[in-house]
Design a protein around this motif. Structure first.
Motif, PDB file in Angstrom:
ATOM      1  N   LYS A  60      55.372  57.541  49.887  1.00 28.49           N
ATOM      2  CA  LYS A  60      56.128  57.929  48.738  1.00 28.49           C
ATOM      3  C   LYS A  60      55.213  57.314  47.448  1.00 28.49           C
ATOM      4  O   LYS A  60      55.612  58.111  46.459  1.00 28.49           O
ATOM      5  N   TYR A  61      54.500  56.458  47.571  1.00 30.52           N
ATOM      6  CA  TYR A  61      53.989  55.721  46.415  1.00 30.52           C
ATOM      7  C   TYR A  61      52.383  55.680  46.636  1.00 30.52           C
ATOM      8  O   TYR A  61      51.468  55.444  45.658  1.00 30.52           O
ATOM      9  N   HIS A  62      51.716  55.889  47.696  1.00 28.54           N
ATOM     10  CA  HIS A  62      50.160  55.213  47.893  1.00 28.54           C
ATOM     11  C   HIS A  62      49.417  56.194  47.035  1.00 28.54           C
ATOM     12  O   HIS A  62      48.298  55.680  46.522  1.00 28.54           O
ATOM     13  N   ARG A  63      49.444  57.448  47.046  1.00 24.42           N
ATOM     14  CA  ARG A  63      48.596  58.308  46.138  1.00 24.42           C
ATOM     15  C   ARG A  63      48.547  57.907  44.681  1.00 24.42           C
ATOM     16  O   ARG A  63      47.521  57.801  44.114  1.00 24.42           O
ATOM     17  N   GLN A  64      49.779  57.799  44.199  1.00 23.89           N
ATOM     18  CA  GLN A  64      49.845  57.332  42.726  1.00 23.89           C
ATOM     19  C   GLN A  64      49.414  55.858  42.531  1.00 23.89           C
ATOM     20  O   GLN A  64      48.525  55.926  41.427  1.00 23.89           O
ATOM     21  N   LEU A  65      49.504  55.139  43.318  1.00 21.98           N
ATOM     22  CA  LEU A  65      48.924  53.993  43.103  1.00 21.98           C
ATOM     23  C   LEU A  65      47.469  53.624  43.243  1.00 21.98           C
ATOM     24  O   LEU A  65      46.636  53.193  42.678  1.00 21.98           O
ATOM     25  N   MET A  66      47.001  54.769  44.249  1.00 17.15           N
ATOM     26  CA  MET A  66      45.391  54.838  44.519  1.00 17.15           C
ATOM     27  C   MET A  66      44.736  55.300  43.377  1.00 17.15           C
ATOM     28  O   MET A  66      44.055  54.808  42.456  1.00 17.15           O
ATOM     29  N   MET A  67      45.488  56.354  42.328  1.00 20.94           N
ATOM     30  CA  MET A  67      44.980  56.868  41.227  1.00 20.94           C
ATOM     31  C   MET A  67      45.042  55.797  40.221  1.00 20.94           C
ATOM     32  O   MET A  67      44.049  55.732  39.337  1.00 20.94           O
ATOM     33  N   ALA A  68      46.034  54.913  40.147  1.00 23.30           N
ATOM     34  CA  ALA A  68      46.061  53.876  39.155  1.00 23.30           C
ATOM     35  C   ALA A  68      45.096  52.562  39.388  1.00 23.30           C
ATOM     36  O   ALA A  68      44.505  52.446  38.300  1.00 23.30           O
ATOM     37  N   ILE A  69      44.440  52.411  40.517  1.00 23.04           N
ATOM     38  CA  ILE A  69      43.308  51.838  40.682  1.00 23.04           C
ATOM     39  C   ILE A  69      42.265  52.144  40.630  1.00 23.04           C
ATOM     40  O   ILE A  69      41.371  51.471  39.541  1.00 23.04           O
ATOM     41  N   LEU A  70      41.792  53.509  40.963  1.00 23.22           N
ATOM     42  CA  LEU A  70      40.539  54.142  40.710  1.00 23.22           C
ATOM     43  C   LEU A  70      40.433  54.521  39.175  1.00 23.22           C
ATOM     44  O   LEU A  70      39.292  54.535  38.442  1.00 23.22           O
ATOM     45  N   HIS A  71      41.479  54.386  38.581  1.00 26.15           N
ATOM     46  CA  HIS A  71      41.287  54.724  36.901  1.00 26.15           C
ATOM     47  C   HIS A  71      41.499  53.438  36.168  1.00 26.15           C
ATOM     48  O   HIS A  71      41.801  53.451  34.904  1.00 26.15           O
ATOM     49  N   ASP A  72      41.273  52.284  36.892  1.00 28.70           N
ATOM     50  CA  ASP A  72      41.457  50.668  35.995  1.00 28.70           C
ATOM     51  C   ASP A  72      42.708  50.742  35.304  1.00 28.70           C
ATOM     52  O   ASP A  72      42.481  50.094  34.334  1.00 28.70           O
ATOM     53  N   LYS A  73      43.724  51.063  35.810  1.00 29.70           N
ATOM     54  CA  LYS A  73      45.057  50.674  35.232  1.00 29.70           C
ATOM     55  C   LYS A  73      45.853  49.382  35.865  1.00 29.70           C
ATOM     56  O   LYS A  73      46.763  49.023  35.293  1.00 29.70           O
ATOM     57  N   VAL A  74      45.152  49.205  37.081  1.00 32.77           N
ATOM     58  CA  VAL A  74      45.955  47.908  37.398  1.00 32.77           C
ATOM     59  C   VAL A  74      44.765  47.189  38.282  1.00 32.77           C
ATOM     60  O   VAL A  74      43.727  47.795  38.954  1.00 32.77           O
ATOM     61  N   GLN A  75      44.840  45.874  38.576  1.00 32.63           N
ATOM     62  CA  GLN A  75      43.988  44.893  39.238  1.00 32.63           C
ATOM     63  C   GLN A  75      44.677  44.331  40.276  1.00 32.63           C
ATOM     64  O   GLN A  75      44.635  43.040  40.206  1.00 32.63           O
ATOM     65  N   ILE A  76      45.052  45.018  41.226  1.00 32.68           N
ATOM     66  CA  ILE A  76      45.918  44.268  42.369  1.00 32.68           C
ATOM     67  C   ILE A  76      45.146  43.120  42.962  1.00 32.68           C
ATOM     68  O   ILE A  76      45.868  42.281  43.445  1.00 32.68           O
ATOM     69  N   ALA A  77      44.064  43.633  43.502  1.00 32.48           N
ATOM     70  CA  ALA A  77      43.340  42.336  44.266  1.00 32.48           C
ATOM     71  C   ALA A  77      43.009  41.150  43.517  1.00 32.48           C
ATOM     72  O   ALA A  77      43.305  40.067  44.111  1.00 32.48           O
ATOM     73  N   LYS A  78      42.804  41.130  42.395  1.00 35.13           N
ATOM     74  CA  LYS A  78      42.714  39.962  41.443  1.00 35.13           C
ATOM     75  C   LYS A  78      44.079  39.140  41.342  1.00 35.13           C
ATOM     76  O   LYS A  78      44.059  37.930  41.452  1.00 35.13           O
ATOM     77  N   ALA A  79      45.065  39.881  41.121  1.00 32.78           N
ATOM     78  CA  ALA A  79      46.298  39.477  40.893  1.00 32.78           C
ATOM     79  C   ALA A  79      46.955  38.652  42.597  1.00 32.78           C
ATOM     80  O   ALA A  79      47.585  37.690  42.284  1.00 32.78           O
ATOM     81  N   VAL A  80      46.433  39.255  43.588  1.00 32.75           N
ATOM     82  CA  VAL A  80      46.960  38.467  44.758  1.00 32.75           C
ATOM     83  C   VAL A  80      45.880  37.772  45.452  1.00 32.75           C
ATOM     84  O   VAL A  80      46.410  37.167  46.412  1.00 32.75           O
ATOM     85  N   GLY A  81      45.002  37.635  44.506  1.00 33.50           N
ATOM     86  CA  GLY A  81      43.777  36.613  45.261  1.00 33.50           C
ATOM     87  C   GLY A  81      42.967  37.015  46.579  1.00 33.50           C
ATOM     88  O   GLY A  81      42.760  36.467  47.488  1.00 33.50           O
ATOM     89  N   ALA A  82      42.822  38.615  46.460  1.00 35.39           N
ATOM     90  CA  ALA A  82      42.072  38.958  47.645  1.00 35.39           C
ATOM     91  C   ALA A  82      40.706  38.381  48.004  1.00 35.39           C
ATOM     92  O   ALA A  82      39.814  38.172  47.170  1.00 35.39           O
TER      93      ALA A  82
END
Length: 420
Positions: free
Chosen positions: A365-387
């Motif tokens: 329900k969400y993964h494509r939209q969140l992929m686009m947010a990542i690819l277009h630099d709207k979010v940095q989830i890896a940094k936030a969670v300490g990947a």
């Protein structure tokens, strides 16, 4: 017939004879084992439902794992807090490159790089057609809903491995069109298989929108992902509560306010932040191993978070509950908790007309939209969670470190394909 050809990322031109994977041995114990290389048939093994043995998977693909993550849900099993059998192969957060395609796969090809939702869905049943892919009716003979490498989920082999079988691939796989771009952002994109959509789902179902005030219980990776999701949805203030000082510091690193629940009920600290002792939206990212607040923070009290959220969420508000609750917990604090039966203050929830949403996140329900947010630099989830990338052989030590409260999201890199 299935086909196997050389792979763009791996350069491999032959089918391996074996497969190394992370397996649960018993409470507090995991190890890397050699298991069978996957085929297009579900075979008997630890945790496999007998009704699924021999199931043909010509609609599937075999992936070479590029990234596969350790999840807090895995930790519940590793702590011995579920009925998971010994030698169950772990891992439901899967990103990989296709190295074989089943004869019925139409739209994917060898060499494609894909993200795989942790919940397995057939795409054909009523629930899947209604986008409720977390409760697919056809993949688990025991109950609606399934996942890779997880107790009571049908027995689909886990993905903390070198190779894994993904069923119903045309429906389940999210393909990255530009593989080079995807590999540059792989530490972010690997979060699409579970924790980013799961945290985002918690925020969505809690009614988060522009200007919302939000309280997230739990500063583990899902809680941090929920906080990032709430920010993405336009929340004015996101408050994260936890006992772990290092995890709270990580939440502050991307703009969250924090509450140390070892100091007492969150209500008073929330009032200090907002001027009122309540929020618009509450998110439970802790689950059934919750501990008490204040002086009781050393004692497990599984209903604490849910009851606290009912108290601090405004009348007419909503609770998103991505935190895991189970129907069988051998380590429960009492007989009721061992059955997943908790002492909820439902009267408060009813009186305040609160809404509740539980269960697996429907990742698709969400993964494509969140992929686009990542690819277009709207979010940095890896940094936030300490990947934090690790090798397959480092996984057992990483499980122990994560269990001790490390403020990290461990990303297993079985083939050494992630830039360090």
């Amino acid at each position: 017939m299935s086909t196997t050809t050389s792979s763009d990322l791996s350069g491999s031109s032959s089918t391996p004879s074996g497969n190394r994977a992370v397996a649960y041995l018993g409470p507090g114990r995991v190890e890397v084992q050699t298991i069978d290389y996957p085929t297009f048939e579900l075979k008997d093994g630890p945790g496999v439902n007998p009704a699924n043995v021999g199931r043909k998977v010509d609609h599937g693909v075999i992936l070479k794992l590029v990234a596969t993550n350790i999840c807090g849900s895995d930790q519940h099993m590793v702590r011995g807090r579920t009925t998971a059998p010994p030698n169950l192969v772990l891992g439901h957060e899967i990103t990989g490159e296709i190295v074989e395609v089943g004869r019925d796969v139409e739209f994917l090809k060898v060499g494609d790089l894909v993200s795989v939702p942790f919940n397995i869905a057939c795409g054909r049943c009523r629930n899947c057609k209604e986008r409720k892919t977390g409760i697919c009716e056809n993949v688990n003979p025991d109950r609606p809903g399934s996942a890779y490498g997880y107790v009571d989920m049908g027995g689909w082999v886990g993905g903390q491995a070198e190779y894994v079988l993904v069923p119903y691939a045309d429906f389940n796989c999210l393909r990255f069109a530009d593989k080079d771009q995807a590999m540059e952002k792989i530490l972010d994109l690997t979060m699409l298989s579970d924790i980013f959509p799961t945290g985002f789902h918690g925020a969505v179902t809690a009614g988060v929108g522009v200007g919302s005030t939000v309280y997230v219980a739990g500063a583990g990776p899902v809680g941090l992902a929920a906080a990032v999701g709430a920010q993405l949805l336009g929340a004015a203030v996101v408050i994260v509560g936890d006992l772990n000082a290092e995890r709270l510091e990580r939440a502050r690193s991307f703009g969250c306010e924090t509450v140390d629940v070892s100091k007492g009920d969150p209500k008073d600290q929330i009032e200090q932040i907002l001027g009122v002792p309540e929020v618009d939206s509450g998110i439970d990212a802790v689950g059934f191993e919750a501990r008490g607040h204040g002086a009781g923070s050393a004692t497990e009290a599984p209903a604490t978070v849910l009851n606290s959220l009912m108290g601090i969420t405004k009348a007419g508000g909503a609770l998103g509950i991505p935190g895991l609750y189970v129907t069988g917990d051998p380590g429960g604090v009492d007989e009721a908790a061992k059955r997943g039966s908790l002492s909820l203050d439902l009267g408060t929830g009813w009186a305040k007309s609160l809404s509740f949403t539980t269960g697996q996140c429907p990742v698709m329900k969400y993964h494509r939209q969140l992929m686009m947010a990542i690819l277009h630099d709207k979010v940095q989830i890896a940094k936030a969670v300490g990947a934090t990338p690790i090798s397959l052989d480092e996984a057992p030590a990483a499980y122990a470190e994560f269990d001790a409260g490390a403020p990290k999201k461990f990303v297993i890199d079985p083939h050494g394909m992630i830039k360090r």
